[in-house]
Design a protein around this motif. Structure first.
Motif, PDB file in Angstrom:
ATOM      1  N   PHE A  48       0.868  -1.147  -0.077  1.00 21.38           N
ATOM      2  CA  PHE A  48      -0.087  -0.028   0.189  1.00 21.38           C
ATOM      3  C   PHE A  48       1.170   1.356  -0.122  1.00 21.38           C
ATOM      4  O   PHE A  48       1.560   1.304  -0.824  1.00 21.38           O
ATOM      5  CB  PHE A  48      -1.161   0.026   1.154  1.00 21.38           C
ATOM      6  CG  PHE A  48      -0.649  -0.455   2.259  1.00 21.38           C
ATOM      7  CD1 PHE A  48      -0.154  -1.681   2.823  1.00 21.38           C
ATOM      8  CD2 PHE A  48      -0.568   0.693   3.493  1.00 21.38           C
ATOM      9  CE1 PHE A  48       0.218  -1.986   3.915  1.00 21.38           C
ATOM     10  CE2 PHE A  48      -0.285   0.195   4.783  1.00 21.38           C
ATOM     11  CZ  PHE A  48       0.194  -1.103   5.191  1.00 21.38           C
ATOM     12  N   ASP A 112       5.820   3.450   4.546  1.00 21.54           N
ATOM     13  CA  ASP A 112       5.254   4.667   4.181  1.00 21.54           C
ATOM     14  C   ASP A 112       6.590   5.521   3.404  1.00 21.54           C
ATOM     15  O   ASP A 112       6.777   6.672   3.846  1.00 21.54           O
ATOM     16  CB  ASP A 112       4.551   5.502   5.276  1.00 21.54           C
ATOM     17  CG  ASP A 112       3.339   5.046   5.835  1.00 21.54           C
ATOM     18  OD1 ASP A 112       2.991   3.874   5.331  1.00 21.54           O
ATOM     19  OD2 ASP A 112       2.959   5.402   6.604  1.00 21.54           O
ATOM     20  N   TYR A 247      -9.068   8.224   7.012  1.00 23.21           N
ATOM     21  CA  TYR A 247      -8.026   9.042   6.524  1.00 23.21           C
ATOM     22  C   TYR A 247      -8.453   9.463   4.929  1.00 23.21           C
ATOM     23  O   TYR A 247      -8.838   8.444   4.135  1.00 23.21           O
ATOM     24  CB  TYR A 247      -6.761   8.110   6.234  1.00 23.21           C
ATOM     25  CG  TYR A 247      -6.204   8.073   7.409  1.00 23.21           C
ATOM     26  CD1 TYR A 247      -6.325   7.064   8.426  1.00 23.21           C
ATOM     27  CD2 TYR A 247      -4.783   8.475   7.650  1.00 23.21           C
ATOM     28  CE1 TYR A 247      -5.525   6.840   9.423  1.00 23.21           C
ATOM     29  CE2 TYR A 247      -3.789   8.255   8.735  1.00 23.21           C
ATOM     30  CZ  TYR A 247      -4.119   7.302   9.712  1.00 23.21           C
ATOM     31  OH  TYR A 247      -3.586   7.343  10.687  1.00 23.21           O
ATOM     32  N   PHE A 288      -4.563   7.318   1.539  1.00 26.00           N
ATOM     33  CA  PHE A 288      -3.253   7.880   2.050  1.00 26.00           C
ATOM     34  C   PHE A 288      -2.279   7.903   0.893  1.00 26.00           C
ATOM     35  O   PHE A 288      -1.527   7.006   0.575  1.00 26.00           O
ATOM     36  CB  PHE A 288      -2.643   6.663   3.009  1.00 26.00           C
ATOM     37  CG  PHE A 288      -1.629   7.087   4.024  1.00 26.00           C
ATOM     38  CD1 PHE A 288      -1.882   7.536   5.217  1.00 26.00           C
ATOM     39  CD2 PHE A 288      -0.070   7.276   3.560  1.00 26.00           C
ATOM     40  CE1 PHE A 288      -0.877   7.874   6.088  1.00 26.00           C
ATOM     41  CE2 PHE A 288       0.803   7.517   4.531  1.00 26.00           C
ATOM     42  CZ  PHE A 288       0.606   7.989   5.692  1.00 26.00           C
TER      43      PHE A 288
HETATM   44  C1  BMA Z   1      -0.887   5.676  10.223  1.00 29.57           C
HETATM   45  C2  BMA Z   1       0.600   4.765   9.445  1.00 29.57           C
HETATM   46  C3  BMA Z   1       0.184   4.537   7.886  1.00 29.57           C
HETATM   47  C4  BMA Z   1      -1.435   3.878   7.817  1.00 29.57           C
HETATM   48  C5  BMA Z   1      -2.209   4.696   8.736  1.00 29.57           C
HETATM   49  C6  BMA Z   1      -3.578   4.007   8.666  1.00 29.57           C
HETATM   50  O1  BMA Z   1      -0.381   5.881  11.172  1.00 29.57           O
HETATM   51  O2  BMA Z   1       0.667   3.768  10.084  1.00 29.57           O
HETATM   52  O3  BMA Z   1       0.828   3.455   7.213  1.00 29.57           O
HETATM   53  O4  BMA Z   1      -1.914   3.941   6.590  1.00 29.57           O
HETATM   54  O5  BMA Z   1      -1.832   4.800   9.936  1.00 29.57           O
HETATM   55  O6  BMA Z   1      -3.650   2.640   9.468  1.00 29.57           O
END
Ligand code: BMA
Length: 332
Positions: A48, A112, A247, A288
């Motif tokens: 992802f 990420d 998100y 995201f």
């Molecule tokens: C955030 C990160 C991202 C993730 C998001 C939703 O804190 O860890 O990698 O996509 O949370 O879980």
């Protein structure tokens, strides 16, 4: 185009689909999403939040791959069309740019990633484990074969380290989002400056949560796009509902010379989780964005975004359309 892209590149082979008839959205989804599914690799649980760039007239990327032990890894990938990806089954093993980081940079996890071409090389930043605590890892590559890891940019806890594609006022500039050891119930976007990609300082607050869709926390997304109106930055925002975090993402425009100054900021999200692959997965309701491709000739933008912490989606807009929308729906 009425908005000019500055220091951009021609990408005649940028992936593209016209906006579907009847669509009123500023950003629209690729109709064959997701482009990378969770089982793209034999070993993958999910692929992802990932970064793609142009490379030798084609495309390369650094992908977030979680394996079936749920290790969080970074894998390299290549593509001729930026839609069909050949991703390595093996994680990137970083070489150390300098002997002094050998002990510091023992591998723990990485997630990420963002990739940013500056001057002569591709820089990779990601959420890196330092003693199992997340901070911003930094590495560079010339060829996507050998990757050289440098000093972490910041102290833990930090996430969403995103570089600007050129020095501003003689300094490298990076967004980051100071955070905590868990799922962080707060978060503003800051930027920091560096003469050498090693020592980071002159920290500036950029912006914090404002509207409902982003009321819990925000974080930088893809590499900023330089335009005649300022730096166009897509970023994610999180709402906390009774059913967990949601998100979404939107965009803002920052001052070209003092990028901690917000000129315009879209009050609405541009994409929020609503398709099945965005609402259902390992983590529900996540869109995201971590990368864009932007063709300086046509103003076309392809946005790569992680969906439900499970797969990769692609969406499209144009510089003219998104800048006009952000300006006309701005609340700073
Ligand atoms: C955030 C990160 C991202 C993730 C998001 C939703 O804190 O860890 O990698 O996509 O949370 O879980």
């Amino acid at each position: 185009m009425s908005v000019k892209i500055l220091n951009g590149e021609s990408i005649p082979n940028i992936p593209w689909q016209d906006k579907p008839a009847g669509c009123n959205d500023v950003v629209w989804r690729y109709d064959a999403n997701p482009i990378i599914k969770r089982d793209h690799l034999k070993m993958s649980n999910s692929i992802f939040n990932s970064a793609v760039v142009t490379f030798n007239g084609k495309f390369a990327g650094v992908f977030r791959v979680d394996d079936k032990q749920r290790n969080m890894e970074l894998h390299v990938g290549f593509s001729d069309d930026a839609i069909n990806w050949n991703i390595s089954e093996d994680r990137i093993v970083f070489e150390q740019a300098d002997k002094s980081t050998e002990d510091v940079n023992s591998w723990g996890y990485g997630y990420d990633p963002r990739v940013c071409f500056i001057e002569d090389r591709y820089w990779v930043t990601w959420c890196n484990a330092y003693g199992w605590k997340p901070t911003i890892g930094v590495a560079y590559t010339f060829d996507f074969k050998k990757f050289y890891q440098c000093e972490n940019a910041f102290l833990p806890f930090n996430r969403n380290g995103v570089l600007f594609p050129r020095k501003i006022n003689g300094k490298y500039v990076m967004f980051s989002r100071p955070s905590d050891s868990g799922h962080t119930p707060f978060g503003d976007m800051y930027l920091s400056q560096s003469p050498d990609m090693k020592y980071w300082g002159e920290h500036r607050h950029v912006m914090g949560p404002l509207k409902g869709w982003e009321s819990k926390k925000i974080g930088a997304g893809p590499i900023p796009i330089e335009t005649s109106e300022g730096w166009l930055c897509f970023y994610h925002g999180v709402l906390e509902s009774c059913n967990g975090f949601v998100y979404s993402f939107s965009a803002c425009i920052l001052d070209k010379d003092e990028p901690w100054k917000v000129k315009y900021r879209c009050a609405e999200y541009l994409i929020n989780p609503r398709e099945l692959y965005e609402t259902v997965g390992d983590v529900q309701n996540v869109t995201f964005p971590c990368a864009t491709l932007c063709d300086a000739d046509t103003g076309r933008i392809a946005i790569y975004y992680g969906c439900a912490d499970t797969c990769v989606g692609l969406a499209f807009t144009t510089v003219d359309e998104v800048v006009e929308y952000v300006k006309s729906h701005s609340s700073v």
